[in-house]
Design a protein around this motif. Structure first.
Motif, PDB file in Angstrom:
ATOM      1  N   VAL A 162      54.932  23.735 -12.436  1.00 24.10           N
ATOM      2  CA  VAL A 162      56.129  23.467 -13.238  1.00 24.10           C
ATOM      3  C   VAL A 162      56.017  24.275 -14.523  1.00 24.10           C
ATOM      4  O   VAL A 162      55.043  24.134 -15.268  1.00 24.10           O
ATOM      5  CB  VAL A 162      56.288  21.962 -13.553  1.00 24.10           C
ATOM      6  N   LEU A 163      57.022  25.110 -14.757  1.00 24.01           N
ATOM      7  CA  LEU A 163      57.043  25.960 -15.945  1.00 24.01           C
ATOM      8  C   LEU A 163      58.319  25.711 -16.731  1.00 24.01           C
ATOM      9  O   LEU A 163      59.361  25.401 -16.146  1.00 24.01           O
ATOM     10  CB  LEU A 163      56.988  27.433 -15.540  1.00 24.01           C
ATOM     11  N   THR A 164      58.234  25.825 -18.036  1.00 23.43           N
ATOM     12  CA  THR A 164      59.431  25.753 -18.868  1.00 23.43           C
ATOM     13  C   THR A 164      59.669  27.130 -19.479  1.00 23.43           C
ATOM     14  O   THR A 164      58.740  27.907 -19.694  1.00 23.43           O
ATOM     15  CB  THR A 164      59.316  24.697 -19.978  1.00 23.43           C
ATOM     16  N   TYR A 165      60.942  27.383 -19.726  1.00 20.73           N
ATOM     17  CA  TYR A 165      61.360  28.686 -20.228  1.00 20.73           C
ATOM     18  C   TYR A 165      62.583  28.475 -21.110  1.00 20.73           C
ATOM     19  O   TYR A 165      63.467  27.690 -20.772  1.00 20.73           O
ATOM     20  CB  TYR A 165      61.691  29.599 -19.039  1.00 20.73           C
ATOM     21  N   GLU A 166      62.638  29.169 -22.235  1.00 21.76           N
ATOM     22  CA  GLU A 166      63.802  29.085 -23.115  1.00 21.76           C
ATOM     23  C   GLU A 166      64.527  30.413 -23.117  1.00 21.76           C
ATOM     24  O   GLU A 166      63.937  31.449 -23.439  1.00 21.76           O
ATOM     25  CB  GLU A 166      63.374  28.708 -24.526  1.00 21.76           C
ATOM     26  N   GLY A 167      65.795  30.360 -22.746  1.00 28.49           N
ATOM     27  CA  GLY A 167      66.590  31.576 -22.769  1.00 28.49           C
ATOM     28  C   GLY A 167      67.486  31.696 -21.562  1.00 28.49           C
ATOM     29  O   GLY A 167      67.617  30.782 -20.755  1.00 28.49           O
ATOM     30  N   SER A 168      68.078  32.859 -21.433  1.00 27.18           N
ATOM     31  CA  SER A 168      68.984  33.181 -20.339  1.00 27.18           C
ATOM     32  C   SER A 168      68.182  33.511 -19.088  1.00 27.18           C
ATOM     33  O   SER A 168      67.109  34.116 -19.164  1.00 27.18           O
ATOM     34  CB  SER A 168      69.828  34.396 -20.746  1.00 27.18           C
ATOM     35  N   TRP A 169      68.718  33.155 -17.931  1.00 27.13           N
ATOM     36  CA  TRP A 169      68.056  33.520 -16.676  1.00 27.13           C
ATOM     37  C   TRP A 169      67.946  35.042 -16.541  1.00 27.13           C
ATOM     38  O   TRP A 169      66.971  35.540 -15.983  1.00 27.13           O
ATOM     39  CB  TRP A 169      68.805  32.944 -15.474  1.00 27.13           C
ATOM     40  N   LYS A 170      68.902  35.748 -17.048  1.00 26.94           N
ATOM     41  CA  LYS A 170      68.873  37.208 -16.932  1.00 26.94           C
ATOM     42  C   LYS A 170      67.669  37.822 -17.659  1.00 26.94           C
ATOM     43  O   LYS A 170      67.234  38.914 -17.326  1.00 26.94           O
ATOM     44  CB  LYS A 170      70.169  37.800 -17.469  1.00 26.94           C
ATOM     45  N   ALA A 171      67.127  37.092 -18.630  1.00 25.87           N
ATOM     46  CA  ALA A 171      66.024  37.621 -19.431  1.00 25.87           C
ATOM     47  C   ALA A 171      64.652  37.087 -19.031  1.00 25.87           C
ATOM     48  O   ALA A 171      63.644  37.477 -19.623  1.00 25.87           O
ATOM     49  CB  ALA A 171      66.284  37.309 -20.913  1.00 25.87           C
ATOM     50  N   VAL A 172      64.578  36.197 -18.038  1.00 25.15           N
ATOM     51  CA  VAL A 172      63.276  35.643 -17.664  1.00 25.15           C
ATOM     52  C   VAL A 172      62.398  36.770 -17.115  1.00 25.15           C
ATOM     53  O   VAL A 172      62.863  37.642 -16.392  1.00 25.15           O
ATOM     54  CB  VAL A 172      63.415  34.480 -16.643  1.00 25.15           C
ATOM     55  N   GLY A 173      61.142  36.765 -17.535  1.00 22.64           N
ATOM     56  CA  GLY A 173      60.245  37.838 -17.114  1.00 22.64           C
ATOM     57  C   GLY A 173      58.795  37.459 -17.288  1.00 22.64           C
ATOM     58  O   GLY A 173      58.472  36.317 -17.654  1.00 22.64           O
ATOM     59  N   PRO A 174      57.899  38.397 -17.073  1.00 17.42           N
ATOM     60  CA  PRO A 174      56.463  38.144 -17.184  1.00 17.42           C
ATOM     61  C   PRO A 174      56.083  37.536 -18.535  1.00 17.42           C
ATOM     62  O   PRO A 174      56.522  38.003 -19.587  1.00 17.42           O
ATOM     63  CB  PRO A 174      55.840  39.527 -17.006  1.00 17.42           C
ATOM     64  N   GLY A 175      55.297  36.473 -18.476  1.00 16.20           N
ATOM     65  CA  GLY A 175      54.791  35.828 -19.682  1.00 16.20           C
ATOM     66  C   GLY A 175      55.802  35.027 -20.470  1.00 16.20           C
ATOM     67  O   GLY A 175      55.488  34.516 -21.534  1.00 16.20           O
ATOM     68  N   ALA A 176      57.019  34.883 -19.960  1.00 17.49           N
ATOM     69  CA  ALA A 176      58.089  34.229 -20.724  1.00 17.49           C
ATOM     70  C   ALA A 176      58.064  32.707 -20.641  1.00 17.49           C
ATOM     71  O   ALA A 176      58.725  32.044 -21.426  1.00 17.49           O
ATOM     72  CB  ALA A 176      59.457  34.729 -20.238  1.00 17.49           C
ATOM     73  N   ALA A 177      57.298  32.152 -19.710  1.00 16.54           N
ATOM     74  CA  ALA A 177      57.330  30.700 -19.495  1.00 16.54           C
ATOM     75  C   ALA A 177      56.005  30.048 -19.887  1.00 16.54           C
ATOM     76  O   ALA A 177      55.002  30.730 -20.126  1.00 16.54           O
ATOM     77  CB  ALA A 177      57.646  30.403 -18.031  1.00 16.54           C
ATOM     78  N   ARG A 178      56.045  28.738 -19.930  1.00 18.62           N
ATOM     79  CA  ARG A 178      54.862  27.934 -20.238  1.00 18.62           C
ATOM     80  C   ARG A 178      54.576  27.040 -19.035  1.00 18.62           C
ATOM     81  O   ARG A 178      55.449  26.298 -18.593  1.00 18.62           O
ATOM     82  CB  ARG A 178      55.123  27.084 -21.481  1.00 18.62           C
ATOM     83  N   LEU A 179      53.361  27.105 -18.507  1.00 18.13           N
ATOM     84  CA  LEU A 179      52.944  26.235 -17.413  1.00 18.13           C
ATOM     85  C   LEU A 179      52.661  24.852 -17.989  1.00 18.13           C
ATOM     86  O   LEU A 179      51.763  24.695 -18.809  1.00 18.13           O
ATOM     87  CB  LEU A 179      51.697  26.804 -16.727  1.00 18.13           C
ATOM     88  N   VAL A 180      53.468  23.863 -17.593  1.00 16.13           N
ATOM     89  CA  VAL A 180      53.334  22.518 -18.168  1.00 16.13           C
ATOM     90  C   VAL A 180      52.763  21.506 -17.193  1.00 16.13           C
ATOM     91  O   VAL A 180      52.347  20.414 -17.604  1.00 16.13           O
ATOM     92  CB  VAL A 180      54.680  22.003 -18.736  1.00 16.13           C
ATOM     93  N   ALA A 181      52.720  21.837 -15.898  1.00 12.06           N
ATOM     94  CA  ALA A 181      52.126  20.933 -14.911  1.00 12.06           C
ATOM     95  C   ALA A 181      51.739  21.720 -13.680  1.00 12.06           C
ATOM     96  O   ALA A 181      52.385  22.707 -13.328  1.00 12.06           O
ATOM     97  CB  ALA A 181      53.102  19.822 -14.537  1.00 12.06           C
ATOM     98  N   PHE A 182      50.660  21.272 -13.041  1.00  8.68           N
ATOM     99  CA  PHE A 182      50.224  21.848 -11.779  1.00  8.68           C
ATOM    100  C   PHE A 182      49.663  20.713 -10.941  1.00  8.68           C
ATOM    101  O   PHE A 182      48.809  19.955 -11.386  1.00  8.68           O
ATOM    102  CB  PHE A 182      49.161  22.927 -11.999  1.00  8.68           C
ATOM    103  N   TRP A 183      50.213  20.576  -9.724  1.00 12.73           N
ATOM    104  CA  TRP A 183      49.816  19.477  -8.848  1.00 12.73           C
ATOM    105  C   TRP A 183      49.459  20.008  -7.472  1.00 12.73           C
ATOM    106  O   TRP A 183      50.101  20.945  -6.985  1.00 12.73           O
ATOM    107  CB  TRP A 183      50.987  18.492  -8.711  1.00 12.73           C
ATOM    108  N   THR A 184      48.454  19.406  -6.865  1.00 16.92           N
ATOM    109  CA  THR A 184      48.128  19.676  -5.465  1.00 16.92           C
ATOM    110  C   THR A 184      47.920  18.328  -4.785  1.00 16.92           C
ATOM    111  O   THR A 184      47.589  17.338  -5.440  1.00 16.92           O
ATOM    112  CB  THR A 184      46.841  20.525  -5.310  1.00 16.92           C
ATOM    113  N   PRO A 185      48.118  18.268  -3.467  1.00 13.18           N
ATOM    114  CA  PRO A 185      47.971  16.987  -2.788  1.00 13.18           C
ATOM    115  C   PRO A 185      46.545  16.435  -2.837  1.00 13.18           C
ATOM    116  O   PRO A 185      46.332  15.253  -2.628  1.00 13.18           O
ATOM    117  CB  PRO A 185      48.384  17.275  -1.343  1.00 13.18           C
ATOM    118  N   ARG A 186      45.589  17.267  -3.160  1.00 11.92           N
ATOM    119  CA  ARG A 186      44.182  16.809  -3.225  1.00 11.92           C
ATOM    120  C   ARG A 186      43.692  16.660  -4.666  1.00 11.92           C
ATOM    121  O   ARG A 186      42.523  16.555  -4.902  1.00 11.92           O
ATOM    122  CB  ARG A 186      43.276  17.774  -2.467  1.00 11.92           C
ATOM    123  N   SER A 187      44.646  16.696  -5.668  1.00 13.96           N
ATOM    124  CA  SER A 187      44.190  16.612  -7.069  1.00 13.96           C
ATOM    125  C   SER A 187      43.837  15.201  -7.445  1.00 13.96           C
ATOM    126  O   SER A 187      44.249  14.258  -6.917  1.00 13.96           O
ATOM    127  CB  SER A 187      45.200  17.088  -8.069  1.00 13.96           C
TER     128      SER A 187
END
Length: 172
Positions: free
Chosen positions: A147-172
């Motif tokens: 799960v990542l969050t991003y601020e801005g227009s979809w047209k501008a989303v790119g490398p390094g633009a988001a923040r990883l706020v959650a990561f889940w796996t079925p074995r976590s």
């Protein structure tokens, strides 16, 4: 004056699929473990309060089955687009799909395949909470969710633009 919108990008790797030398890769169904893990992924998303506006789902059998087993756990089913361009896509091709999204969409889930989904998560994540980047980089198993969050227009989303706020796996 426009306001900057916060977006949420949820990347889901399909659940565990059957191995087969006789079935075309695109048509491989979920394995029994996948049929157990997909609803667990849906329960995790619901528990995290995530209800996307839109789902982009690969047309492969295993991704469609993952989505069909995951969605009953959500409080409501988002609009769903079965997108053939997700199957066997590179991270760049997946990123291009995000840039095509309507500005009305705030939260999107993409259900796809490795290595593309994992690589896209790593490319987008410019920063993260705690050790999430290290955990995600180590492995992105079947049914995993980033799960990542991003601020801005979809047209501008790119490398390094988001923040990883959650990561889940079925074995976590």
């Amino acid at each position: 004056m426009s306001t900057v919108r916060t977006r949420r990008i949820v990347l889901v790797r399909h659940a565990k699929s059957e191995r087969s030398d006789v079935i075309d890769d695109h048509e491989r169904p979920l394995a029994e473990r996948g049929r157990r893990d997909a609803p667990a992924a849906g329960r995790w998303l619901a528990g995290a309060g995530i209800t996307p506006d839109l789902a982009l789902v690969s047309t492969a059998t295993r991704t469609r089955e993952t989505w069909d087993l995951l969605t009953p756990e959500l409080s409501e089913r988002p609009g769903t687009v079965y997108e053939e361009r997700i199957y066997a896509a590179s991270p760049g091709e997946l990123l291009a799909l995000l840039t095509e999204l309507s500005e009305e969409v705030d939260d999107v889930v993409m259900v796809g395949h490795n290595p593309g989904i994992h690589a896209l998560a790593e490319i987008l994540a410019g920063e993260s909470e705690g050790d999430l980047t290290a955990r995600m980089s180590a492995a992105f198993p079947t049914s995993a969710i980033a799960v990542l969050t991003y601020e801005g227009s979809w047209k501008a989303v790119g490398p390094g633009a988001a923040r990883l706020v959650a990561f889940w796996t079925p074995r976590s």
